[in-house]
Scaffold this motif. Structure first.
Motif, PDB file in Angstrom:
ATOM      1  N   PHE A  57       0.350  -9.220  -1.631  1.00  0.00           N
ATOM      2  CA  PHE A  57      -0.145  -7.648  -2.200  1.00  0.00           C
ATOM      3  C   PHE A  57      -0.897  -7.040  -1.002  1.00  0.00           C
ATOM      4  O   PHE A  57      -0.870  -5.986  -0.670  1.00  0.00           O
TER       5      PHE A  57
ATOM      6  N   VAL B 284      -1.322  -7.862   2.134  1.00  0.00           N
ATOM      7  CA  VAL B 284      -0.546  -7.643   3.258  1.00  0.00           C
ATOM      8  C   VAL B 284       0.481  -6.057   3.196  1.00  0.00           C
ATOM      9  O   VAL B 284       0.399  -5.359   4.028  1.00  0.00           O
ATOM     10  N   LEU B 285       0.936  -6.304   1.882  1.00  0.00           N
ATOM     11  CA  LEU B 285       1.740  -4.897   1.645  1.00  0.00           C
ATOM     12  C   LEU B 285       0.874  -3.713   1.652  1.00  0.00           C
ATOM     13  O   LEU B 285       1.357  -2.798   2.138  1.00  0.00           O
ATOM     14  N   VAL B 286      -0.230  -3.966   1.108  1.00  0.00           N
ATOM     15  CA  VAL B 286      -1.044  -2.343   0.991  1.00  0.00           C
ATOM     16  C   VAL B 286      -1.702  -2.119   2.573  1.00  0.00           C
ATOM     17  O   VAL B 286      -1.262  -0.824   3.020  1.00  0.00           O
TER      18      VAL B 286
ATOM     19  N   MET C  93       0.491  -2.883   5.246  1.00  0.00           N
ATOM     20  CA  MET C  93       1.612  -2.280   5.714  1.00  0.00           C
ATOM     21  C   MET C  93       1.790  -0.879   5.411  1.00  0.00           C
ATOM     22  O   MET C  93       2.313   0.005   5.997  1.00  0.00           O
ATOM     23  N   ALA C  94       1.646  -0.856   4.053  1.00  0.00           N
ATOM     24  CA  ALA C  94       2.124   0.609   3.222  1.00  0.00           C
ATOM     25  C   ALA C  94       1.178   1.727   3.995  1.00  0.00           C
ATOM     26  O   ALA C  94       1.560   2.874   4.089  1.00  0.00           O
TER      27      ALA C  94
ATOM     28  N   TRP D 274       2.465   2.938   6.992  1.00  0.00           N
ATOM     29  CA  TRP D 274       3.456   3.826   6.825  1.00  0.00           C
ATOM     30  C   TRP D 274       2.938   5.280   6.277  1.00  0.00           C
ATOM     31  O   TRP D 274       3.706   6.205   6.486  1.00  0.00           O
ATOM     32  N   LEU D 275       2.120   5.158   5.616  1.00  0.00           N
ATOM     33  CA  LEU D 275       1.585   6.445   4.826  1.00  0.00           C
ATOM     34  C   LEU D 275       0.530   7.186   5.704  1.00  0.00           C
ATOM     35  O   LEU D 275       0.552   8.592   5.619  1.00  0.00           O
ATOM     36  N   ILE D 276      -0.267   6.608   6.534  1.00  0.00           N
ATOM     37  CA  ILE D 276      -1.337   7.192   7.373  1.00  0.00           C
ATOM     38  C   ILE D 276      -0.837   8.463   8.142  1.00  0.00           C
ATOM     39  O   ILE D 276      -1.307   9.690   8.237  1.00  0.00           O
ATOM     40  N   PRO D 277       0.525   8.244   9.072  1.00  0.00           N
ATOM     41  CA  PRO D 277       0.928   9.388   9.633  1.00  0.00           C
ATOM     42  C   PRO D 277       1.158  10.496   8.771  1.00  0.00           C
ATOM     43  O   PRO D 277       1.101  11.704   9.386  1.00  0.00           O
ATOM     44  N   ILE D 278       1.850  10.235   7.652  1.00  0.00           N
ATOM     45  CA  ILE D 278       2.220  11.709   6.644  1.00  0.00           C
ATOM     46  C   ILE D 278       0.746  12.124   6.188  1.00  0.00           C
ATOM     47  O   ILE D 278       0.691  13.275   6.141  1.00  0.00           O
TER      48      ILE D 278
ATOM     49  N   TRP E 108      -2.156  12.107   7.497  1.00  0.00           N
ATOM     50  CA  TRP E 108      -2.804  12.803   8.494  1.00  0.00           C
ATOM     51  C   TRP E 108      -1.916  14.180   8.943  1.00  0.00           C
ATOM     52  O   TRP E 108      -2.676  14.980   9.302  1.00  0.00           O
ATOM     53  N   ALA E 109      -0.465  14.094   8.813  1.00  0.00           N
ATOM     54  CA  ALA E 109      -0.097  15.277   9.015  1.00  0.00           C
ATOM     55  C   ALA E 109      -0.493  16.208   7.958  1.00  0.00           C
ATOM     56  O   ALA E 109      -0.545  17.446   8.167  1.00  0.00           O
TER      57      ALA E 109
ATOM     58  N   GLY F 180      10.548  18.261   6.389  1.00  0.00           N
ATOM     59  CA  GLY F 180      10.648  16.897   5.664  1.00  0.00           C
ATOM     60  C   GLY F 180      10.804  17.023   4.405  1.00  0.00           C
ATOM     61  O   GLY F 180      11.532  16.125   3.772  1.00  0.00           O
TER      62      GLY F 180
ATOM     63  N   LEU G  45      12.980  14.638   1.377  1.00  0.00           N
ATOM     64  CA  LEU G  45      12.027  13.691   0.347  1.00  0.00           C
ATOM     65  C   LEU G  45      12.435  13.882  -0.952  1.00  0.00           C
ATOM     66  O   LEU G  45      12.373  12.921  -1.767  1.00  0.00           O
TER      67      LEU G  45
END
Lengths: 315, 296
Positions: free
Chosen positions: B34, B36-38, B40-41, B44-48, B50-51, B271, B275
């Motif tokens: 869990f 590790v997944l957090v 990794m998630a 994947w989420l930070i770029p979005i 940050w945008a 996007g 989505l």
């Protein structure tokens, strides 16, 4: 049996045969009728361009002239092989494929392995890792160019906070392709992740339970159950991934601001084809480049498909 | 109590102990997974995120150093400016129109072909099916040059048809439909054939209603694929008012210069439609991709 009944029987069978032939004919017609609409589109926009491209590659074909002019034979191919830019773009493409393919497969497998465990928020994680895959490439690149921005980009900001030197993500010839790979993993790994997850959900939980009662630890179960059972999935993903990676273009092209990257370090073979075809309009020459790529992809995928066939026979 | 039952009881408690031990271990491992997944998630989420953060900052604060998630105030100004100054609404319309046509035609043509391949034993169907299946292996990028030459000779460069036509031949859609049709028992159809129904009526009134899950999967996958297609519309379209969303967005960076709030607002607006489609139809998309990718 009397002659009359025999005759009657003979008449009947020939009528039956006629009716059978009639029905077969109707079946053939119906089948072709159903296939025709798709096949016309397929022949026009897939088969025909393949043949046309081959023809174009033997001519000094230009877009403005709208057609064939001088027949060059293998001239375009000879010129291609003596162009160092062609070899460089081929090298970039192969390097990208060799680095990105294992990365995309391992990260996809690892994420699927973790998400497949009985953990809270499974659906959430699945959505997060897959969602970026459905974004258009331009959206992905706009966001990542901003993250990679020197000085006020987020990544440089974090590096500064950690007292690390800033990195020329998009400007250093040694780094630019790595940046393309990072963006590619972020954008597309969700696809491999999803295929692996679907494959893992088909493995019966009893098999893992039995193995763990026999004292097999997690690594042993992954090594001896998950990986072998997903062998075919892995081959399938490998095939699709290599074919996709060899066609690298859009994310690299856009990330470098419609350019070739520092010292042409991100110019792929598709980009080389695109530039020759649509900026210098040497269409015949570009077609020859397309055909070289086609042959490379064909050889690679035939090799991989025969691997798949062997696995199927052994299974 | 006999010795046998005692023995059995002790093994049972041993097994129980081992089971709870294993359970504890599994719980601990799930905890690590869990965590590790957090992480990794977040990657994947930070770029979005940050945008989004950049898009709602005032333009003057997007390039502040040191880099910060905070701003003096947050505003939706960048979104309003984007919608007013770019052709984004036109690009939405172009993408919607072309993707919808491609999606519908793909479903109709591919399901008809797959129906025949699965259910009508006509002469030559195996050869035809293999010819179409081989098309899955043809890499799309290599066709752009001859396709463009074809479009030019048909006067279809810079038109909607120029975008649409080359995207209609999707062998993978035929494959998904055939997989689905092959899995349905014959009896239904035999009864209808006995009643003298025509093949087309059987296709239209029996198979199409049955094939709803496959139709949904193919329609949505074709829609998303053509909505996201960049290279082909980028080549065949030159007028701004005929561009699709991905092509239009690619022109934004150069035209906006360094107005990052606006660029991020545009990226997010570009996007959001896919989505939304994805969140609504996640199940069909996931099943369609698994069906196309795994059973090959």
């Amino acid at each position: 049996m009397s002659d009359v009944t025999m005759q009657a029987a003979r008449v009947e069978t020939s009528a039956q045969a006629r009716r059978g032939k009639d029905r077969r004919w109707r079946t053939n017609l119906a089948g072709l009728g159903f296939v025709l609409p798709f096949f016309i589109v397929y022949a026009l926009f897939l088969i025909w361009p393949i043949l046309l491209g081959l023809r174009m590659s033997f001519f000094n074909w230009t877009l403005s002239g709208l057609g064939s002019s001088d027949f060059l034979g293998l001239g375009n191919y000879q010129q291609l092989f003596s162009d160092s830019d062609f070899w460089q773009s081929l090298g970039v493409t192969l390097l990208f494929t060799v680095i990105s393919t294992p990365l995309l497969i391992i990260v996809g497998f690892g994420l699927a392995l973790l998400v497949n465990r009985a953990i809270p928020g499974q659906a959430f994680f699945r959505t997060v890792f897959f969602a970026s895959y459905v974004l258009p490439v331009s959206v992905v690149v706009l966001i990542w160019s901003w993250l990679f921005q020197p000085g006020f980009g987020l990544i440089d900001g974090v590096l500064t906070d950690l007292h690390l030197p800033s990195v020329g993500w998009l400007s250093s010839p040694n780094i630019a392709l790595i940046s393309v790979i990072i963006v590619t993993v972020w954008w597309t790994v969700g696809y491999n992740f999803l295929l692996y997850l679907a494959g893992m959900q088909q493995i019966s939980p009893e098999m893992n339970e039995a193995a763990s009662l026999d004292g097999a630890g997690s690594w042993a179960r992954i090594r001896w159950i998950t990986i072998p059972l997903l062998n075919r999935t892995t081959t399938m993903i490998l095939i699709l991934q290599v074919i996709a990676s060899l066609q690298l273009f859009q994310q690299a092209y856009l990330l470098m601001g419609s350019g070739d990257g520092p010292n042409n370090s991100t110019r792929s073979i598709v980009q080389y084809i695109y530039e020759n075809g649509f900026t210098t309009f040497r269409v015949g020459f570009a077609s020859a480049g397309s055909y070289i790529l086609f042959v490379i992809i064909l050889i690679v995928s035939i090799g991989q498909f025969s691997l798949l066939a062997r696995q199927r026979r052994n299974a | 109590m006999s010795t046998q039952t005692v023995a059995r009881e002790t093994t049972r408690t041993h097994e129980q102990a081992r089971a709870t031990d294993a359970q504890k271990k599994r719980r601990a491992k799930n905890g690590v997974a869990f965590a590790v997944l957090v992480v990794m998630a977040l990657m994947w989420l930070i770029p979005i995120l940050w945008a989004i953060d950049t898009a709602i900052k005032p333009e003057s604060e997007t390039t502040a150093i040191p880099v910060s998630w905070l701003a003096s105030h947050f505003t939706l100004q960048a979104f309003a400016t984007t919608l007013a100054t770019t052709s984004l609404p036109t690009w939405y319309f172009n993408s919607l129109l072309t993707s919808a046509i491609i999606s519908i035609v793909t479903v109709v043509f591919a399901s008809m072909a797959a129906f025949a391949f699965s259910r009508v034993p006509f002469a030559g169907r195996n050869i035809l099916f293999w010819i179409i299946l081989a098309g899955i292996m043809v890499p799309g990028q290599i066709l752009i040059i001859p396709l463009f030459a074809m479009m030019q000779s048909m006067n279809l460069v810079d038109t909607y048809w120029g975008i649409i036509l080359p995207q209609l031949a999707s062998p993978i859609a035929v494959f998904i439909f055939k997989q689905f049709f092959d899995g349905i028992p014959y009896e239904l159809e035999e009864a209808a054939l006995m009643d003298g129904a025509s093949r087309f009526r059987i296709y239209w009134q029996i198979w199409m209603p049955l094939a709803r899950p496959a139709i949904a999967a193919v329609a949505i996958l074709a829609f998303v694929a053509s909505w996201n297609n960049f290279l082909w519309p980028f080549i065949v379209i030159t007028s701004n008012n005929l561009m699709t969303v991905p092509v239009g967005l690619a022109t934004v960076q150069t035209s906006f210069g360094i107005r990052y709030a606006q660029i991020m607002a545009t990226a997010l607006l570009g996007g959001v439609p896919v989505l939304i489609v994805f969140l609504f139809f996640q199940r069909q998309i996931v099943q369609g991709i698994a069906a196309a990718g795994l059973k090959g």
